[in-house]
Design a protein around this motif. Structure first.
Motif, PDB file in Angstrom:
ATOM      1  N   ILE A 151       0.812  -1.228   0.000  1.00 20.77           N
ATOM      2  CA  ILE A 151       0.000   0.000   0.000  1.00 20.77           C
ATOM      3  C   ILE A 151       0.838   1.268   0.000  1.00 20.77           C
ATOM      4  CG2 ILE A 151      -1.797  -1.137   1.402  1.00 20.77           C
ATOM      5  CD1 ILE A 151      -0.834   1.009   3.617  1.00 20.77           C
ATOM      6  N   LEU A 152       0.254   2.294  -0.609  1.00 23.77           N
ATOM      7  CA  LEU A 152       0.813   3.647  -0.514  1.00 23.77           C
ATOM      8  C   LEU A 152      -0.202   4.549   0.187  1.00 23.77           C
ATOM      9  CD1 LEU A 152       3.118   5.688  -1.661  1.00 23.77           C
ATOM     10  CD2 LEU A 152       1.309   6.351  -3.241  1.00 23.77           C
ATOM     11  N   ASN A 153       0.222   5.202   1.251  1.00 18.72           N
ATOM     12  CA  ASN A 153      -0.541   6.297   1.856  1.00 18.72           C
ATOM     13  C   ASN A 153       0.265   7.563   1.603  1.00 18.72           C
ATOM     14  OD1 ASN A 153      -2.372   4.457   2.934  1.00 18.72           O
ATOM     15  ND2 ASN A 153      -1.474   4.463   4.977  1.00 18.72           N
ATOM     16  N   ALA A 158      -4.468  11.059   3.970  1.00 16.84           N
ATOM     17  CA  ALA A 158      -4.648   9.714   3.415  1.00 16.84           C
ATOM     18  C   ALA A 158      -4.108   8.666   4.379  1.00 16.84           C
ATOM     19  CB  ALA A 158      -3.940   9.614   2.067  1.00 16.84           C
ATOM     20  N   PRO A 274      -3.813  14.328  -1.208  1.00 12.04           N
ATOM     21  CA  PRO A 274      -3.571  13.092  -0.466  1.00 12.04           C
ATOM     22  C   PRO A 274      -4.145  11.955  -1.299  1.00 12.04           C
ATOM     23  CG  PRO A 274      -5.314  14.418   0.575  1.00 12.04           C
ATOM     24  CD  PRO A 274      -4.759  15.230  -0.540  1.00 12.04           C
ATOM     25  N   ASN A 276      -4.256   7.335  -1.946  1.00 12.49           N
ATOM     26  CA  ASN A 276      -3.924   5.962  -1.563  1.00 12.49           C
ATOM     27  C   ASN A 276      -3.891   5.076  -2.789  1.00 12.49           C
ATOM     28  OD1 ASN A 276      -6.096   6.841   0.897  1.00 12.49           O
ATOM     29  ND2 ASN A 276      -4.157   5.991   1.540  1.00 12.49           N
ATOM     30  N   TYR A 277      -3.016   4.094  -2.766  1.00  9.34           N
ATOM     31  CA  TYR A 277      -3.213   2.952  -3.660  1.00  9.34           C
ATOM     32  C   TYR A 277      -2.837   1.671  -2.944  1.00  9.34           C
ATOM     33  CZ  TYR A 277       1.795   2.998  -5.378  1.00  9.34           C
ATOM     34  OH  TYR A 277       3.149   2.978  -5.503  1.00  9.34           O
ATOM     35  N   TYR A 278      -3.353   0.570  -3.466  1.00 12.72           N
ATOM     36  CA  TYR A 278      -2.959  -0.745  -2.969  1.00 12.72           C
ATOM     37  C   TYR A 278      -3.005  -1.711  -4.136  1.00 12.72           C
ATOM     38  CZ  TYR A 278      -8.052  -0.975  -2.776  1.00 12.72           C
ATOM     39  OH  TYR A 278      -9.382  -0.891  -3.107  1.00 12.72           O
ATOM     40  N   ARG A 301      -7.869  11.490  -2.184  1.00 17.43           N
ATOM     41  CA  ARG A 301      -8.808  11.697  -1.083  1.00 17.43           C
ATOM     42  C   ARG A 301      -9.469  13.060  -1.238  1.00 17.43           C
ATOM     43  NH1 ARG A 301      -7.656   7.410   2.758  1.00 17.43           N
ATOM     44  NH2 ARG A 301      -9.115   8.429   4.157  1.00 17.43           N
TER      45      ARG A 301
ATOM     46  N   ARG B  31     -13.500  19.267  -0.058  1.00 22.80           N
ATOM     47  CA  ARG B  31     -12.581  19.032   1.051  1.00 22.80           C
ATOM     48  C   ARG B  31     -12.713  20.058   2.172  1.00 22.80           C
ATOM     49  NH1 ARG B  31      -7.018  18.454  -1.708  1.00 22.80           N
ATOM     50  NH2 ARG B  31      -6.336  18.289   0.436  1.00 22.80           N
ATOM     51  N   THR B 304      -7.338   8.236  10.674  1.00 20.73           N
ATOM     52  CA  THR B 304      -7.597   8.293   9.240  1.00 20.73           C
ATOM     53  C   THR B 304      -7.338   6.934   8.611  1.00 20.73           C
ATOM     54  OG1 THR B 304      -6.818  10.568   9.250  1.00 20.73           O
ATOM     55  CG2 THR B 304      -7.000   9.508   7.115  1.00 20.73           C
ATOM     56  N   PRO B 305      -8.392   6.202   8.251  1.00 24.68           N
ATOM     57  CA  PRO B 305      -8.162   4.940   7.550  1.00 24.68           C
ATOM     58  C   PRO B 305      -7.412   5.186   6.244  1.00 24.68           C
ATOM     59  CG  PRO B 305     -10.442   5.126   8.293  1.00 24.68           C
ATOM     60  CD  PRO B 305      -9.815   6.467   8.476  1.00 24.68           C
ATOM     61  N   GLY B 306      -6.434   4.347   5.952  1.00 23.78           N
ATOM     62  CA  GLY B 306      -5.628   4.500   4.744  1.00 23.78           C
ATOM     63  C   GLY B 306      -5.829   3.321   3.809  1.00 23.78           C
ATOM     64  N   ALA B 307      -4.814   3.047   3.000  1.00 23.68           N
ATOM     65  CA  ALA B 307      -4.947   2.023   1.951  1.00 23.68           C
ATOM     66  C   ALA B 307      -4.969   0.610   2.530  1.00 23.68           C
ATOM     67  CB  ALA B 307      -3.822   2.159   0.931  1.00 23.68           C
ATOM     68  N   PHE B 308      -4.469   0.406   3.754  1.00 20.35           N
ATOM     69  CA  PHE B 308      -4.636  -0.921   4.346  1.00 20.35           C
ATOM     70  C   PHE B 308      -6.128  -1.191   4.535  1.00 20.35           C
ATOM     71  CE2 PHE B 308      -5.374  -3.922   7.729  1.00 20.35           C
ATOM     72  CZ  PHE B 308      -4.578  -4.981   7.341  1.00 20.35           C
ATOM     73  N   GLY B 311      -8.305  -1.286   1.272  1.00 20.84           N
ATOM     74  CA  GLY B 311      -7.997  -2.393   0.367  1.00 20.84           C
ATOM     75  C   GLY B 311      -8.287  -3.767   0.931  1.00 20.84           C
TER      76      GLY B 311
END
Lengths: 330, 330
Positions: A151-153, A158, A274, A276-278, A301, B31, B304-308, B311
């Motif tokens: 994952i990328l935050n 994000a 901001p 995210n990717y996974y 985001r 935002r 803040t929930p992220g890509a983990f 995904g």
């Protein structure tokens, strides 16, 4: 020790990882990025002693581990959400818990504190992707690891807690619920049609073109038909391959270019948002996942899910994916 | 027209509601909160013409609809995510879509632009809860509505687009995936044990006390064992009742007090944090849900929930619920 707890009603698992935490009174910190200048950044060259011992690094100059000279560096996460552990916590039928068994690594993209993937050359981004694959392949050999989540935050909004660009790799001892859902859907589609749902999607998307953003180097970038987020983008290899670990040498540059270009487009349109990717990839639990097709899912985001989304599990998206694709193509 | 789109791989539904949208170039607005002073606020007294015609209001002075004099006012959402519609969009097996059929209402808590529920008297908060129940009961009579979702988004970082305190009611033509999961879990528990999982949880939580924050007036407030968020709180009626619409007159004050007190605690501890809550209640699709137990789920937006999380569908929580309960009790 991080633990997995299971909700008695829904069965959903939650990771409780207090090693990642601060005391409640410090929690306001969570909301602002811990922006550290290069002097205090554990991912900057010269500060290697601030991280656990490195697991891997690209060191073309042959320099020694845990010092400068690296191009891409991999270290264990200092505050892991998953780790190898002996102890198993006690359980009760309404309060099931166990150790959050697994691995948690950090891949530092480059020595440069400010160099976002979007600003890298394709060659340099390709080095990062090579390291993704290298660590993927090492972790899939781990008998305790059933699934690998890369994952990328990017940016505090994000979920990033450190500014220096980095990717996290989670090697977990279960197949996560969203992957179960994708696997089941892909399996059912194969049973019904004999084909791969992702391969068929690529073909359909190419025919209409309305959700295609880019299509080059063996990878297609689309805004998915049922995008959960405004400007959600999927990057899919156009040759069928279940596992990210199965990406060939000749595909690395195409993948790096596709990712770099999408991040660059998002940067241009939204001024370094901001995001995210996974990567979604077949589990490494010994099962046969020939029907699955790995890919990357990315989203800036730019919207905020509220109590509708968190309470129903359904997203509301205010931008059509067709509109989003047109905007990102332009 | 808002539409429901179904993802070809996972089957998950997404609401695409462009009536709620701005053009992509305007998306940066999403935002930041559209903070409007009382002059420009569509929910302030004197501005009633800025909303669609009211559906219901508490008007003890007998004043006319769509003018001042109300205590709590209900209007259709001007930018609905669900609405009654005739047209059904076309479908393809990989690109399934249909109209997002249903209702979407706004319940304005009081004439006061700045009066958060946390700052209301229990009596005034009770009036808001009475209107929740009133609109719940009206909407459950709607043959197109199978599930009613009542939500609070407080603060821009929690997804609120208008500052004036209000609740949204969604009447939707399907049972949302997270409710399906809760219903299945509750049903399975009843099959296995003969009991209600929520009733049994209440009993266990009272025994240990470690996750109980408050327990008064017929409602218990706990931090759930598998909390997804730091300081997540569930407020559960201690008498078994499947539907929010079944709350008795004598319970209203206890419920209003429990909600008001939890919001007040969160306000004190986190200085008016952005937060969300929603009510989970039995569907109104004609099924028999005697095994279910309605309740409210609330969480401040301090992480803040992220890509983990996005995904995998699994949350990482850095605060144990036991710690959180102790902190909120103190």
């Amino acid at each position: 020790m991080p633990e997995l707890r299971q909700d008695a009603v829904t069965g959903r698992s939650v990771v409780v990882a207090t090693e990642r935490a601060m005391r409640p009174s410090d929690l306001s910190k969570v909301r602002s990025a811990e922006v550290a200048g290069p002097e205090e950044c554990p991912f900057c060259p010269g500060n290697e002693r601030m991280t656990p011992h490195e697991l891997f690094a690209l060191r073309p100059d042959g320099s020694a581990p845990d010092g400068p000279g690296w191009l891409v560096r991999v270290v264990p996460n200092k505050f892991p959400a998953f780790k190898h552990c002996e102890v198993v916590a006690g359980s009760h039928s309404l309060f099931k818990r166990c150790a959050a068994e697994g691995t948690h690594e950090v891949i530092v993209h480059s020595p440069d504190h400010c160099r976002h993937l979007a600003e890298m050359s394709v060659g340099d981004a390709g080095k990062v992707m090579e390291v993704y694959r290298e660590r993927y392949r090492v972790n899939e050999m781990d008998p305790e690891v059933d699934y690998i989540h890369l994952i990328l935050n990017h940016g505090a909004e994000a979920g990033a807690s450190l500014e220096h660009p980095h990717t996290q790799l989670f090697g977990v001892s279960l197949v996560p619920p969203l992957m179960e859902l994708e696997l089941r859907g892909s399996f059912d589609y194969r049973e019904k049609t004999g084909g791969c749902v992702f391969c068929d999607l690529i073909s359909r998307e190419r025919d209409s073109g309305e959700r295609v953003i880019a299509d080059a180097g063996g990878f297609i970038a689309i805004t998915p038909f049922a995008s959960r987020f405004p400007f959600e983008v999927w990057i899919i290899p156009d040759s069928h391959e279940p596992s990210f670990g199965g990406m060939s040498d000749s595909q690395i540059e195409g993948f790096a270019g596709a990712v770099r270009d999408i991040l660059r487009k998002l940067n241009l349109k939204f001024n370094n948002p901001p995001l995210n990717y996974y990567i979604h990839s077949a589990p490494c639990d010994g099962g046969d996942y020939g029907y699955y097709h790995w890919h990357l899912e990315c989203f800036p985001r730019v919207s905020t899910p509220g109590a509708f989304e968190w309470g129903t599990g359904m997203m509301i998206n205010v931008i059509t994916p067709e509109h989003a694709a047109g905007f990102l193509r332009s």
